[in-house]
Design a protein around this motif. Structure first.
Motif, PDB file in Angstrom:
ATOM      1  N   GLU A  37       0.631  -1.381   0.052  1.00 34.04           N
ATOM      2  CA  GLU A  37       0.176  -0.044  -0.101  1.00 34.04           C
ATOM      3  C   GLU A  37       0.821   1.440  -0.045  1.00 34.04           C
ATOM      4  O   GLU A  37       1.805   1.172   0.761  1.00 34.04           O
ATOM      5  CB  GLU A  37      -0.931  -0.137   1.029  1.00 34.04           C
ATOM      6  CG  GLU A  37      -1.849  -1.151   1.198  1.00 34.04           C
ATOM      7  CD  GLU A  37      -2.889  -1.154   2.272  1.00 34.04           C
ATOM      8  OE1 GLU A  37      -2.822  -0.211   3.085  1.00 34.04           O
ATOM      9  OE2 GLU A  37      -3.215  -2.194   2.790  1.00 34.04           O
ATOM     10  N   SER A  39       0.378   5.760  -0.295  1.00 36.57           N
ATOM     11  CA  SER A  39      -0.742   6.944  -0.244  1.00 36.57           C
ATOM     12  C   SER A  39       0.162   8.246  -0.429  1.00 36.57           C
ATOM     13  O   SER A  39       1.169   8.482   0.012  1.00 36.57           O
ATOM     14  CB  SER A  39      -1.267   6.926   1.203  1.00 36.57           C
ATOM     15  OG  SER A  39      -2.184   7.830   1.361  1.00 36.57           O
ATOM     16  N   VAL A  43      -3.856  10.229  -3.799  1.00 32.68           N
ATOM     17  CA  VAL A  43      -4.438   9.170  -4.286  1.00 32.68           C
ATOM     18  C   VAL A  43      -3.734   8.087  -3.060  1.00 32.68           C
ATOM     19  O   VAL A  43      -2.667   8.428  -2.582  1.00 32.68           O
ATOM     20  CB  VAL A  43      -3.944   8.466  -5.677  1.00 32.68           C
ATOM     21  CG1 VAL A  43      -2.230   8.684  -5.534  1.00 32.68           C
ATOM     22  CG2 VAL A  43      -4.468   7.431  -6.053  1.00 32.68           C
ATOM     23  N   SER A  45      -3.040   3.968  -2.896  1.00 31.95           N
ATOM     24  CA  SER A  45      -3.080   2.741  -3.874  1.00 31.95           C
ATOM     25  C   SER A  45      -2.693   1.516  -3.233  1.00 31.95           C
ATOM     26  O   SER A  45      -2.031   1.663  -2.150  1.00 31.95           O
ATOM     27  CB  SER A  45      -2.446   3.423  -5.077  1.00 31.95           C
ATOM     28  OG  SER A  45      -0.903   3.398  -4.913  1.00 31.95           O
ATOM     29  N   LYS A  47      -0.574  -2.240  -4.579  1.00 33.87           N
ATOM     30  CA  LYS A  47      -0.103  -3.192  -6.077  1.00 33.87           C
ATOM     31  C   LYS A  47      -0.527  -4.517  -5.177  1.00 33.87           C
ATOM     32  O   LYS A  47       0.036  -4.880  -4.125  1.00 33.87           O
ATOM     33  CB  LYS A  47       1.335  -3.216  -6.076  1.00 33.87           C
ATOM     34  CG  LYS A  47       1.583  -3.960  -7.088  1.00 33.87           C
ATOM     35  CD  LYS A  47       3.221  -3.811  -7.736  1.00 33.87           C
ATOM     36  CE  LYS A  47       3.069  -2.678  -8.568  1.00 33.87           C
ATOM     37  NZ  LYS A  47       2.205  -2.883 -10.001  1.00 33.87           N
ATOM     38  N   ASP A 185      -3.339  -3.785  -9.653  1.00 32.07           N
ATOM     39  CA  ASP A 185      -3.276  -2.317  -8.848  1.00 32.07           C
ATOM     40  C   ASP A 185      -4.655  -1.796  -8.538  1.00 32.07           C
ATOM     41  O   ASP A 185      -5.455  -1.953  -9.274  1.00 32.07           O
ATOM     42  CB  ASP A 185      -2.493  -1.072  -9.741  1.00 32.07           C
ATOM     43  CG  ASP A 185      -1.054  -1.513  -9.722  1.00 32.07           C
ATOM     44  OD1 ASP A 185      -0.513  -1.433  -8.675  1.00 32.07           O
ATOM     45  OD2 ASP A 185      -0.564  -1.854 -10.858  1.00 32.07           O
ATOM     46  N   TYR A 187      -6.716   1.625  -6.670  1.00 27.25           N
ATOM     47  CA  TYR A 187      -6.829   3.123  -6.254  1.00 27.25           C
ATOM     48  C   TYR A 187      -8.152   3.478  -5.544  1.00 27.25           C
ATOM     49  O   TYR A 187      -8.971   3.194  -6.219  1.00 27.25           O
ATOM     50  CB  TYR A 187      -6.378   3.882  -7.726  1.00 27.25           C
ATOM     51  CG  TYR A 187      -5.063   3.593  -8.363  1.00 27.25           C
ATOM     52  CD1 TYR A 187      -3.959   4.460  -8.052  1.00 27.25           C
ATOM     53  CD2 TYR A 187      -5.011   2.552  -9.276  1.00 27.25           C
ATOM     54  CE1 TYR A 187      -2.847   4.179  -8.884  1.00 27.25           C
ATOM     55  CE2 TYR A 187      -3.517   2.301  -9.669  1.00 27.25           C
ATOM     56  CZ  TYR A 187      -2.687   2.882  -9.367  1.00 27.25           C
ATOM     57  OH  TYR A 187      -1.245   2.822 -10.178  1.00 27.25           O
ATOM     58  N   THR A 188      -8.001   4.290  -4.665  1.00 25.59           N
ATOM     59  CA  THR A 188      -8.905   5.118  -4.294  1.00 25.59           C
ATOM     60  C   THR A 188      -8.572   6.582  -3.732  1.00 25.59           C
ATOM     61  O   THR A 188      -7.491   6.777  -3.676  1.00 25.59           O
ATOM     62  CB  THR A 188      -9.841   4.102  -3.033  1.00 25.59           C
ATOM     63  OG1 THR A 188     -10.874   4.734  -2.955  1.00 25.59           O
ATOM     64  CG2 THR A 188      -8.935   4.056  -1.990  1.00 25.59           C
ATOM     65  N   VAL A 317      -7.369  10.766  -9.118  1.00 30.11           N
ATOM     66  CA  VAL A 317      -7.255   9.119  -8.978  1.00 30.11           C
ATOM     67  C   VAL A 317      -7.306   8.367 -10.342  1.00 30.11           C
ATOM     68  O   VAL A 317      -6.551   7.634 -10.612  1.00 30.11           O
ATOM     69  CB  VAL A 317      -8.213   8.726  -7.983  1.00 30.11           C
ATOM     70  CG1 VAL A 317      -8.030   7.092  -7.765  1.00 30.11           C
ATOM     71  CG2 VAL A 317      -8.250   9.392  -6.579  1.00 30.11           C
ATOM     72  N   ALA A 321      -4.626   6.037 -12.134  1.00 33.90           N
ATOM     73  CA  ALA A 321      -4.960   4.634 -12.254  1.00 33.90           C
ATOM     74  C   ALA A 321      -4.735   4.238 -13.808  1.00 33.90           C
ATOM     75  O   ALA A 321      -4.202   3.305 -14.153  1.00 33.90           O
ATOM     76  CB  ALA A 321      -6.317   4.223 -11.839  1.00 33.90           C
TER      77      ALA A 321
END
Length: 324
Positions: A37, A39, A43, A45, A47, A185, A187-188, A317, A321
């Motif tokens: 993780e 940050s 974003v 994210s 992997k 991957d 993303y948020t 974001v 992505a």
């Protein structure tokens, strides 16, 4: 070459304090893979290890998966009184849209029950020791491999990211006509990941190639739009799995978006819809076919599905992505 297509919508509900409704189901054990993780201010994210994820999702596990809306209500830090000042005035920003192309199969019917759509499907994932199901949509992207869904379908919110994340486009009564696509991957928004802020409840997943092909080259995709006017007409799609639905077919809702007057501080909009849990993450499509939100939450017995406003924060974001 990026290919696109559109049609999707649905409805979900979650519980925050006593005001939001949750739809539950039975649990299933899982062996989650490790994630890495990261940050940044724009974003959050992770992997993820996709090895074995497609095989993990047997027919029995897919049927037993819990509607993912329960995760929205469980998000650490979620509060019915949480405000989102960052959303104020965002609708005045410049309207931007990414165009796409069409895929090869028929359009979904704009009705309560919809025909399968090639680029709209079910999302399966693991959180902790339980397996969950949401909805998702392949969107136009540079990498031709990006799926849009709800933030609570990729991350618990102030909790872990999902593992075993798999997208099954055009799922219909157990059939997976385009195969099972695994994510590498996730993303948020940092607002969702760090605070469980429902105003930013959107996530994106970057999928692995399948049989040497990229996702949207096979199934097509929807255009995406950000910073649009409020109060527009939408059609949403999803796979509601909680009663009275069974999650086996695609359903849709349509209507004009109106503000959430119960919690205006969320800055979200709602459309008439009675879809239940499992439809979380399904796309909201504008009349021009571009995706502009997702099924996020609903209040008990309100008959309205709410979705986040796709402004500059969610656009940033998406930008990361789709270029991954």
């Amino acid at each position: 070459m990026t290919r696109t297509r559109s049609l999707a919508a649905s409805l979900l509900s979650f519980s925050a304090a006593a005001m939001l409704v949750l739809f539950g189901a039975s649990t299933a054990n899982a062996a989650p893979a490790a994630s890495d993780e990261t940050s940044t201010p724009s974003v959050a994210s992770a992997k993820v290890d996709s090895a074995g994820a497609a095989e993990f999702w047997t027919a029995d596990r897919m049927r037993a998966a819990i509607p993912g809306d329960v995760l929205a209500g469980k998000a650490p830090g979620r509060s019915a009184s949480f405000t989102s000042s960052d959303n104020v005035g965002v609708e005045t920003r410049k309207n931007t849209k990414v165009k796409g192309t069409k895929a090869d199969n028929g359009n979904a019917k704009l009705a309560s029950k919809a025909a399968a759509v090639s680029h709209i499907g079910k999302v399966f994932f693991t959180m902790g020791a339980a397996n969950y199901v949401c909805s998702g949509n392949a969107v136009t992207s540079q990498n031709e491999s990006t799926v849009a869904t709800a933030g609570h379908c990729v991350s618990e919110g102030a909790g872990a990211f999902a593992t075993n994340f798999t997208f099954v486009p055009a799922y219909d009564n157990g059939a997976a006509p385009y195969g099972k696509w695994t994510a590498n991957d996730l993303y948020t928004t940092p607002q969702w990941k760090e605070k469980g802020d429902i105003a930013f409840d959107t996530g994106f997943a970057v999928m692995d190639p399948l049989n040497g092909l990229n996702l949207t080259d096979v199934v097509g995709s929807s255009e995406v739009a950000f910073n649009a006017h409020r109060g527009l007409q939408y059609t949403s799609y999803g796979y509601p799995a909680a009663k009275p639905f069974n999650g086996e077919q695609l359903w849709s809702c349509a209507g004009t978006a109106t503000p959430d007057t119960t919690h205006p501080e969320f800055g979200t909009q709602g459309i008439p819809c009675t879809m239940t849990g499992g439809s979380s993450g399904g796309p909201w499509l504008l009349n021009n076919g571009a995706q502009n939100s997702i099924n996020s939450y609903g209040y008990n017995n309100s008959g309205v599905m709410y979705g986040p406003y796709w402004g500059a924060e969610i656009q940033s974001v998406y930008n990361l992505a789709q270029a991954a």
